[in-house]
Design a protein around this motif. Structure first.
Motif, PDB file in Angstrom:
ATOM      1  N   GLY A  40       0.784  -1.228   0.000  1.00 44.04           N
ATOM      2  CA  GLY A  40       0.000   0.000   0.000  1.00 44.04           C
ATOM      3  C   GLY A  40       0.815   1.277   0.000  1.00 44.04           C
ATOM      4  O   GLY A  40       0.365   2.308  -0.508  1.00 44.04           O
ATOM      5  N   THR A  41       2.030   1.240   0.544  1.00 48.80           N
ATOM      6  CA  THR A  41       2.832   2.463   0.665  1.00 48.80           C
ATOM      7  C   THR A  41       3.131   3.136  -0.673  1.00 48.80           C
ATOM      8  O   THR A  41       2.998   4.357  -0.786  1.00 48.80           O
ATOM      9  N   PRO A  42       3.523   2.398  -1.720  1.00 47.98           N
ATOM     10  CA  PRO A  42       3.786   3.088  -2.989  1.00 47.98           C
ATOM     11  C   PRO A  42       2.558   3.773  -3.596  1.00 47.98           C
ATOM     12  O   PRO A  42       2.702   4.671  -4.418  1.00 47.98           O
ATOM     13  N   LEU A  43       1.371   3.354  -3.206  1.00 46.38           N
ATOM     14  CA  LEU A  43       0.151   3.978  -3.724  1.00 46.38           C
ATOM     15  C   LEU A  43      -0.119   5.351  -3.110  1.00 46.38           C
ATOM     16  O   LEU A  43      -0.880   6.134  -3.666  1.00 46.38           O
ATOM     17  N   ALA A  44       0.469   5.629  -1.953  1.00 51.29           N
ATOM     18  CA  ALA A  44       0.144   6.844  -1.208  1.00 51.29           C
ATOM     19  C   ALA A  44       0.341   8.116  -2.032  1.00 51.29           C
ATOM     20  O   ALA A  44      -0.535   8.983  -2.066  1.00 51.29           O
ATOM     21  N   GLY A  45       1.480   8.226  -2.689  1.00 52.01           N
ATOM     22  CA  GLY A  45       1.757   9.428  -3.476  1.00 52.01           C
ATOM     23  C   GLY A  45       0.807   9.598  -4.645  1.00 52.01           C
ATOM     24  O   GLY A  45       0.315  10.699  -4.901  1.00 52.01           O
ATOM     25  N   TRP A  46       0.544   8.494  -5.363  1.00 54.06           N
ATOM     26  CA  TRP A  46      -0.363   8.578  -6.500  1.00 54.06           C
ATOM     27  C   TRP A  46      -1.773   8.941  -6.040  1.00 54.06           C
ATOM     28  O   TRP A  46      -2.440   9.784  -6.646  1.00 54.06           O
ATOM     29  N   LEU A  47      -2.243   8.307  -4.962  1.00 56.52           N
ATOM     30  CA  LEU A  47      -3.576   8.619  -4.447  1.00 56.52           C
ATOM     31  C   LEU A  47      -3.678  10.071  -3.983  1.00 56.52           C
ATOM     32  O   LEU A  47      -4.688  10.734  -4.203  1.00 56.52           O
ATOM     33  N   ALA A  48      -2.611  10.575  -3.346  1.00 52.41           N
ATOM     34  CA  ALA A  48      -2.619  11.972  -2.895  1.00 52.41           C
ATOM     35  C   ALA A  48      -2.654  12.930  -4.082  1.00 52.41           C
ATOM     36  O   ALA A  48      -3.332  13.964  -4.023  1.00 52.41           O
ATOM     37  N   ASN A  49      -1.940  12.599  -5.153  1.00 52.88           N
ATOM     38  CA  ASN A  49      -1.991  13.440  -6.351  1.00 52.88           C
ATOM     39  C   ASN A  49      -3.354  13.394  -7.011  1.00 52.88           C
ATOM     40  O   ASN A  49      -3.822  14.384  -7.563  1.00 52.88           O
ATOM     41  N   ARG A  50      -3.981  12.263  -6.963  1.00 56.51           N
ATOM     42  CA  ARG A  50      -5.276  12.076  -7.637  1.00 56.51           C
ATOM     43  C   ARG A  50      -6.433  12.679  -6.843  1.00 56.51           C
ATOM     44  O   ARG A  50      -7.299  13.336  -7.395  1.00 56.51           O
ATOM     45  N   ALA A  93      -0.422   4.833   4.168  1.00 53.93           N
ATOM     46  CA  ALA A  93      -0.233   6.214   3.696  1.00 53.93           C
ATOM     47  C   ALA A  93       0.108   7.178   4.834  1.00 53.93           C
ATOM     48  O   ALA A  93       0.523   8.306   4.579  1.00 53.93           O
ATOM     49  N   MET A  94      -0.043   6.736   6.067  1.00 55.71           N
ATOM     50  CA  MET A  94       0.152   7.667   7.180  1.00 55.71           C
ATOM     51  C   MET A  94       1.576   8.186   7.292  1.00 55.71           C
ATOM     52  O   MET A  94       1.780   9.378   7.536  1.00 55.71           O
ATOM     53  N   MET A  95       2.569   7.328   7.128  1.00 55.04           N
ATOM     54  CA  MET A  95       3.964   7.779   7.266  1.00 55.04           C
ATOM     55  C   MET A  95       4.366   8.770   6.178  1.00 55.04           C
ATOM     56  O   MET A  95       4.746   9.890   6.489  1.00 55.04           O
ATOM     57  N   PRO A  96       4.283   8.383   4.892  1.00 53.50           N
ATOM     58  CA  PRO A  96       4.759   9.330   3.879  1.00 53.50           C
ATOM     59  C   PRO A  96       3.911  10.599   3.779  1.00 53.50           C
ATOM     60  O   PRO A  96       4.454  11.705   3.670  1.00 53.50           O
ATOM     61  N   LEU A  97       2.594  10.465   3.841  1.00 54.18           N
ATOM     62  CA  LEU A  97       1.756  11.655   3.716  1.00 54.18           C
ATOM     63  C   LEU A  97       1.761  12.486   4.992  1.00 54.18           C
ATOM     64  O   LEU A  97       1.604  13.704   4.942  1.00 54.18           O
ATOM     65  N   GLY A  98       1.935  11.831   6.127  1.00 57.13           N
ATOM     66  CA  GLY A  98       2.048  12.575   7.391  1.00 57.13           C
ATOM     67  C   GLY A  98       3.268  13.469   7.388  1.00 57.13           C
ATOM     68  O   GLY A  98       3.208  14.632   7.802  1.00 57.13           O
ATOM     69  N   GLN A  99       4.389  12.936   6.906  1.00 50.78           N
ATOM     70  CA  GLN A  99       5.601  13.755   6.816  1.00 50.78           C
ATOM     71  C   GLN A  99       5.400  14.922   5.856  1.00 50.78           C
ATOM     72  O   GLN A  99       5.800  16.054   6.151  1.00 50.78           O
ATOM     73  N   ALA A 100       4.789  14.656   4.718  1.00 53.48           N
ATOM     74  CA  ALA A 100       4.543  15.727   3.743  1.00 53.48           C
ATOM     75  C   ALA A 100       3.603  16.780   4.309  1.00 53.48           C
ATOM     76  O   ALA A 100       3.800  17.985   4.101  1.00 53.48           O
ATOM     77  N   ALA A 101       2.581  16.350   5.046  1.00 50.12           N
ATOM     78  CA  ALA A 101       1.632  17.303   5.640  1.00 50.12           C
ATOM     79  C   ALA A 101       2.310  18.160   6.700  1.00 50.12           C
ATOM     80  O   ALA A 101       2.044  19.364   6.795  1.00 50.12           O
ATOM     81  N   LYS A 170      -6.332  18.759  -8.014  1.00 51.71           N
ATOM     82  CA  LYS A 170      -5.215  17.912  -8.433  1.00 51.71           C
ATOM     83  C   LYS A 170      -5.441  17.406  -9.850  1.00 51.71           C
ATOM     84  O   LYS A 170      -6.561  17.248 -10.289  1.00 51.71           O
ATOM     85  N   HIS A 171      -4.351  17.149 -10.524  1.00 49.45           N
ATOM     86  CA  HIS A 171      -4.447  16.538 -11.842  1.00 49.45           C
ATOM     87  C   HIS A 171      -4.069  15.068 -11.724  1.00 49.45           C
ATOM     88  O   HIS A 171      -3.264  14.688 -10.901  1.00 49.45           O
ATOM     89  N   SER A 172      -4.677  14.287 -12.563  1.00 55.79           N
ATOM     90  CA  SER A 172      -4.469  12.841 -12.492  1.00 55.79           C
ATOM     91  C   SER A 172      -3.193  12.454 -13.235  1.00 55.79           C
ATOM     92  O   SER A 172      -2.995  12.828 -14.380  1.00 55.79           O
ATOM     93  N   LEU A 173      -2.325  11.728 -12.546  1.00 54.95           N
ATOM     94  CA  LEU A 173      -1.132  11.193 -13.173  1.00 54.95           C
ATOM     95  C   LEU A 173      -1.409   9.778 -13.659  1.00 54.95           C
ATOM     96  O   LEU A 173      -2.246   9.074 -13.103  1.00 54.95           O
TER      97      LEU A 173
END
Length: 195
Positions: A40-50, A93-101, A170-173
């Motif tokens: 699930g972790t690699p999906l975090a960035g794509w989901l956040a962009n989408r 998604a909590m670790m990578p997106l939490g740091q970004a937030a 956001k724009h979809s990648l």
């Protein structure tokens, strides 16, 4: 989330006895969480962009909290393993997106100090997990290694809703399905080999 990677380890013998499972079977509670989180972790960035970081991060915390409740309420091993897998995916998604937030809401002059405090918490979580899990299992019940996430998750969810800024459109990648499937198969296989 950081302490949850190790908190359930010491509760496994109690879970094993409660669910009449073998040692090889009960280890799937840990394995399913690790595999689901790694996938699930690699999906975090794509989901956040989408969909936006706010939606994905609050959804991650909410899903993790609800899955924690399901883990604590599980009466048989398949339910516990499935709930733990949901918990791993939801929390990934909590670790990578939490740091970004945190970087989004922290002024640039304070980011170094803020990230070092955040990193300290991330390192301390897995260290305190077994001690906390052992104490909860001995003084209450193995179910409390999961139920402890409920008040923490509720406070985190409300704090995120109150403090995270609204995302801009956001724009979809393009999603690399082949790369994601290859990585998922590799991570799942690697974790299974290690177990």
């Amino acid at each position: 989330y950081a302490y949850d990677t190790t908190i359930a380890n010491v509760a496994l013998p109690a879970m094993q006895a409660s669910m009449s499972a073998s040692q090889e079977q009960v280890i799937w509670v840990i394995t399913s969480y690790m595999i689901a989180g790694a996938i699930g972790t690699p999906l975090a960035g794509w989901l956040a962009n989408r969909f936006g970081r706010r939606i994905v991060l609050t959804g991650s915390v909410g899903g993790f909290t609800l899955a924690s409740m399901l883990c604590g309420m599980a009466s048989d091993l398949p339910t516990a393993v499935a709930a733990r897998a949901i918990q791993g995916v939801a929390g990934s998604a909590m670790m990578p997106l939490g740091q970004a937030a945190v970087l989004d809401v922290t002024p640039p002059s304070e980011q170094g100090r803020t990230m070092s405090v955040l990193g300290l918490g991330m390192m301390f979580g897995p260290l305190i997990g077994p001690t906390l899990g052992g104490w909860l299992t001995e003084s209450m019940n193995w179910r409390w290694v999961y139920f402890i996430n409920l008040p923490l998750g509720a406070v985190s969810f409300l704090g995120l809703v109150a403090s995270l800024p609204r995302d801009e459109q956001k724009h979809s990648l393009r999603f690399d399905m082949f790369g994601f499937l290859a990585l998922s198969i590799f991570l799942a296989s690697f974790q299974l080999i290690l177990d």
